[in-house]
Scaffold this motif. Structure first.
Motif, PDB file in Angstrom:
ATOM      1  N   LYS A 107       0.851  -1.178   0.000  1.00  0.00           N
ATOM      2  CA  LYS A 107       0.000   0.000   0.000  1.00  0.00           C
ATOM      3  C   LYS A 107       0.893   1.237   0.000  1.00  0.00           C
ATOM      4  O   LYS A 107       2.099   1.153  -0.137  1.00  0.00           O
ATOM      5  N   GLY A 108       0.281   2.396   0.143  1.00  0.00           N
ATOM      6  CA  GLY A 108       1.048   3.633   0.155  1.00  0.00           C
ATOM      7  C   GLY A 108       0.321   4.723  -0.594  1.00  0.00           C
ATOM      8  O   GLY A 108      -0.905   4.692  -0.756  1.00  0.00           O
ATOM      9  N   GLY A 109       1.069   5.705  -1.066  1.00  0.00           N
ATOM     10  CA  GLY A 109       0.467   6.814  -1.789  1.00  0.00           C
ATOM     11  C   GLY A 109       1.524   7.763  -2.317  1.00  0.00           C
ATOM     12  O   GLY A 109       2.723   7.561  -2.115  1.00  0.00           O
ATOM     13  N   LYS A 110       1.053   8.795  -2.994  1.00  0.00           N
ATOM     14  CA  LYS A 110       1.930   9.824  -3.540  1.00  0.00           C
ATOM     15  C   LYS A 110       1.426  11.192  -3.102  1.00  0.00           C
ATOM     16  O   LYS A 110       0.222  11.394  -2.931  1.00  0.00           O
ATOM     17  N   GLY A 111       2.348  12.142  -2.915  1.00  0.00           N
ATOM     18  CA  GLY A 111       1.943  13.474  -2.487  1.00  0.00           C
ATOM     19  C   GLY A 111       2.980  14.522  -2.837  1.00  0.00           C
ATOM     20  O   GLY A 111       4.004  14.245  -3.472  1.00  0.00           O
ATOM     21  N   LYS A 112       2.701  15.751  -2.391  1.00  0.00           N
ATOM     22  CA  LYS A 112       3.614  16.874  -2.583  1.00  0.00           C
ATOM     23  C   LYS A 112       3.767  17.631  -1.271  1.00  0.00           C
ATOM     24  O   LYS A 112       2.809  17.794  -0.519  1.00  0.00           O
ATOM     25  N   LEU A 113       4.970  18.100  -1.014  1.00  0.00           N
ATOM     26  CA  LEU A 113       5.268  18.919   0.159  1.00  0.00           C
ATOM     27  C   LEU A 113       6.064  20.122  -0.308  1.00  0.00           C
ATOM     28  O   LEU A 113       7.202  19.996  -0.748  1.00  0.00           O
ATOM     29  N   GLY A 114       5.430  21.312  -0.238  1.00  0.00           N
ATOM     30  CA  GLY A 114       6.083  22.516  -0.729  1.00  0.00           C
ATOM     31  C   GLY A 114       6.389  22.460  -2.210  1.00  0.00           C
ATOM     32  O   GLY A 114       7.394  23.009  -2.680  1.00  0.00           O
ATOM     33  N   ASP A 116       7.290  19.847  -3.832  1.00  0.00           N
ATOM     34  CA  ASP A 116       8.193  18.740  -4.127  1.00  0.00           C
ATOM     35  C   ASP A 116       7.455  17.410  -4.011  1.00  0.00           C
ATOM     36  O   ASP A 116       6.724  17.173  -3.047  1.00  0.00           O
ATOM     37  N   LYS A 117       7.681  16.526  -4.954  1.00  0.00           N
ATOM     38  CA  LYS A 117       6.990  15.243  -4.976  1.00  0.00           C
ATOM     39  C   LYS A 117       7.646  14.244  -4.034  1.00  0.00           C
ATOM     40  O   LYS A 117       8.858  14.246  -3.843  1.00  0.00           O
ATOM     41  N   PHE A 118       6.810  13.381  -3.453  1.00  0.00           N
ATOM     42  CA  PHE A 118       7.314  12.255  -2.674  1.00  0.00           C
ATOM     43  C   PHE A 118       6.339  11.094  -2.832  1.00  0.00           C
ATOM     44  O   PHE A 118       5.179  11.270  -3.201  1.00  0.00           O
ATOM     45  N   SER A 119       6.828   9.900  -2.570  1.00  0.00           N
ATOM     46  CA  SER A 119       5.979   8.713  -2.610  1.00  0.00           C
ATOM     47  C   SER A 119       6.210   7.894  -1.349  1.00  0.00           C
ATOM     48  O   SER A 119       7.299   7.914  -0.761  1.00  0.00           O
ATOM     49  N   ILE A 120       5.166   7.164  -0.943  1.00  0.00           N
ATOM     50  CA  ILE A 120       5.209   6.343   0.266  1.00  0.00           C
ATOM     51  C   ILE A 120       4.938   4.899  -0.128  1.00  0.00           C
ATOM     52  O   ILE A 120       3.921   4.596  -0.770  1.00  0.00           O
ATOM     53  N   GLY A 121       5.833   4.001   0.241  1.00  0.00           N
ATOM     54  CA  GLY A 121       5.620   2.572   0.048  1.00  0.00           C
ATOM     55  C   GLY A 121       5.462   1.893   1.390  1.00  0.00           C
ATOM     56  O   GLY A 121       6.320   2.043   2.265  1.00  0.00           O
TER      57      GLY A 121
END
Length: 231
Positions: A107-114, A116-121
């Protein structure tokens, strides 16, 4: 180790016995009769509870919703889901089964902070705990809505920061945004069985706060679509 993981139909309410012989171990009466079989079919009907075993393989689309911006992967992330299940009939003459098993799911997801892109696994070993109603709707065919829950333990996963081109463990303490290993929630969905073939779709609603900060709510959510075999 990188395995990507994860995969309600109309609820049928026909009051019938259970699955076809090849799928659950006995043959139900024709749908138009309903209830207990007529005398013409009594010799084809089993009164002993049945057990079945199944293999599952599928896809999922998951996300992580959080009050913490650095944990909020609200955009969906796809993956694979593999596992095995076992189902036990709750009582003779009752088309209700308890199903559990074990699967490896990412599972996980994708997002942005300021910006900048990041992904979570977030990779889990997951145990489903559901009640499944088996409605015989055609020869050798059953519709199977289910509802229950799941519990899961995180075993691996990475958070990737695409701005700094860095990656670190999702579950290790001491660096970046971290997640708790335990997860649990509600599972709902529906399956379709034909002979030994099986397909299902459903959704996991995460209820556990999986974020490392108790003051921010962080939860998993995952839609899944599986295919497989029942024995």
């Amino acid at each position: 180790m990188t395995l990507l993981a994860t995969m309600l139909c109309l609820f049928a309410t026909l009051p019938v016995g259970a699955q076809p012989r090849s799928h659950r171990g006995y043959t139900p009466p024709p749908p138009r009769y309903g209830g207990r079989p007529s005398s013409a079919y009594s010799n084809r009907y089993s009164y002993a509870p049945n057990v079945y075993y199944g293999l599952r393989f599928g896809l999922s689309a998951s996300h992580v919703s959080s009050d913490a911006p650095d944990l909020n992967g609200s955009s969906s992330k796809s993956g694979l889901n593999v596992g095995a299940v076992v189902g036990v009939q709750m009582a003779p003459q009752t088309p209700l089964f308890f199903e559990t098993g074990l699967s490896y799911i990412e599972k996980g997801g994708k997002g942005k902070l300021g910006g900048d892109k990041f992904s979570i696994g977030l990779n889990y070993l997951e145990v489903p705990l559901v009640l499944k109603y088996s409605a015989y709707v055609a020869p050798a065919t059953a519709v199977e809505p289910f509802i229950g829950g799941y519990v899961a333990a995180g075993v691996s996963g990475k958070v990737k920061d695409y701005n700094y081109r860095e990656a670190y463990s999702s579950f290790d303490d001491g660096y970046g945004a971290n997640f708790k290993r335990f997860d649990g929630g509600i599972r709902v969905g529906c399956g379709l069985a034909y002979e030994m073939l099986y397909a299902e779709m459903g959704y996991d609603f995460g209820l556990s706060n999986i974020g490392d900060n108790d003051f921010d709510d962080t939860h998993n959510g995952a839609f899944f679509l599986n295919i497989g075999l029942n024995f």
